[in-house]
Design an enzyme around this catalytic site. Sequence first.
Site, PDB file in Angstrom:
ATOM      1  CG  LEU A 239      23.516  37.295  52.277  1.00  0.00           C
ATOM      2  CD1 LEU A 239      23.406  36.747  50.852  1.00  0.00           C
ATOM      3  CD2 LEU A 239      23.847  38.785  52.240  1.00  0.00           C
TER       4      LEU A 239
ATOM      5  N   GLY B 203      13.131  36.370  43.605  1.00  0.00           N
ATOM      6  CA  GLY B 203      13.197  37.827  43.681  1.00  0.00           C
ATOM      7  C   GLY B 203      14.326  38.456  42.891  1.00  0.00           C
TER       8      GLY B 203
ATOM      9  CG  ASP C 132      13.651  42.577  55.459  1.00  0.00           C
ATOM     10  OD1 ASP C 132      13.853  43.488  56.271  1.00  0.00           O
ATOM     11  OD2 ASP C 132      12.510  42.163  55.198  1.00  0.00           O
TER      12      ASP C 132
HETATM   13  P1  XMP Z   1      15.721  38.315  54.988  1.00  0.00           P
HETATM   14  O1  XMP Z   1      14.787  38.833  56.043  1.00  0.00           O
HETATM   15  O2  XMP Z   1      16.046  36.857  55.170  1.00  0.00           O
HETATM   16  O3  XMP Z   1      14.831  38.447  53.699  1.00  0.00           O
HETATM   17  O4  XMP Z   1      16.937  39.194  54.811  1.00  0.00           O
HETATM   18  C1  XMP Z   1      15.322  38.240  52.450  1.00  0.00           C
HETATM   19  C2  XMP Z   1      14.192  37.814  51.557  1.00  0.00           C
HETATM   20  O5  XMP Z   1      12.901  38.237  52.060  1.00  0.00           O
HETATM   21  C3  XMP Z   1      12.119  38.778  51.034  1.00  0.00           C
HETATM   22  N1  XMP Z   1      11.819  40.191  51.361  1.00  0.00           N
HETATM   23  C4  XMP Z   1      11.022  40.972  50.659  1.00  0.00           C
HETATM   24  N2  XMP Z   1      10.329  40.716  49.540  1.00  0.00           N
HETATM   25  N3  XMP Z   1       9.539  42.945  49.533  1.00  0.00           N
HETATM   26  C5  XMP Z   1       9.580  41.723  48.994  1.00  0.00           C
HETATM   27  O6  XMP Z   1       8.962  41.498  47.960  1.00  0.00           O
HETATM   28  C6  XMP Z   1      10.213  43.279  50.660  1.00  0.00           C
HETATM   29  O7  XMP Z   1      10.145  44.434  51.113  1.00  0.00           O
HETATM   30  C7  XMP Z   1      10.987  42.230  51.252  1.00  0.00           C
HETATM   31  N4  XMP Z   1      11.768  42.180  52.342  1.00  0.00           N
HETATM   32  C8  XMP Z   1      12.267  40.912  52.373  1.00  0.00           C
HETATM   33  C9  XMP Z   1      12.940  38.649  49.776  1.00  0.00           C
HETATM   34  O8  XMP Z   1      12.549  37.487  49.088  1.00  0.00           O
HETATM   35  C10 XMP Z   1      14.350  38.491  50.212  1.00  0.00           C
HETATM   36  O9  XMP Z   1      15.127  37.696  49.360  1.00  0.00           O
END
Ligand code: XMP
Length: 175
Positions: free
Chosen positions: A109, A46, A104
Amino acid sequence: MTEHNVHHPRPLIRAERLRARCRQMGRAIARDYAGQDLLVVPLLGGAFCFVADLVREIPLPGLELHFASASSYGAGTISSGRVQLSALPDCAGRPVLVVDDILDTGRTLEAVCTALTSAGISSLRSCVLLDKPSRRIADISADYVGFTIPDRFVIGYGLDYDGRYRHLPDVCVID
Ligand code: XMP
């Protein structure tokens, strides 16, 4: 209509704003790490657009990049809650900046930072293009944030939906 047309991406943050923000963040990071050999660890896939634009705005001669990967998402938009990490670089004694596309729930992280901290680095900061604070589960925040966004699934500029849309120049929302 083919299936790939049904999501109707709509721009949320356009390419010009992304570029301008990368320039600002790059300058701030260069100031903060002046005189240091910064190791930048982007999380693929990403962060690939973001880090490409970001590092070209960080004029530090000793900067190094080491790509890593961490994933918490399976197919579609539902988080599995599991984080898988690729091998990390030998970063003992180095200042490290982890770069990700979006913060997210924070689980990704948090897992990456825990792994790096146990690797004997001299300092650790994090940089994300997008922050969705309303979805946070882990007790974590990023040191450098490009844009704070509402709880919408976003794609484009590296972010995907089932492998699609990473190539879009704008960060977009889909239905
Ligand atoms: P967390 O929940 O671990 O997520 O903080 C981090 C990773 O989840 C993916 N992610 C998304 N990917 N649209 C996306 O394409 C979104 O709205 C989204 N939200 C989370 C992403 O890979 C990120 O590194």
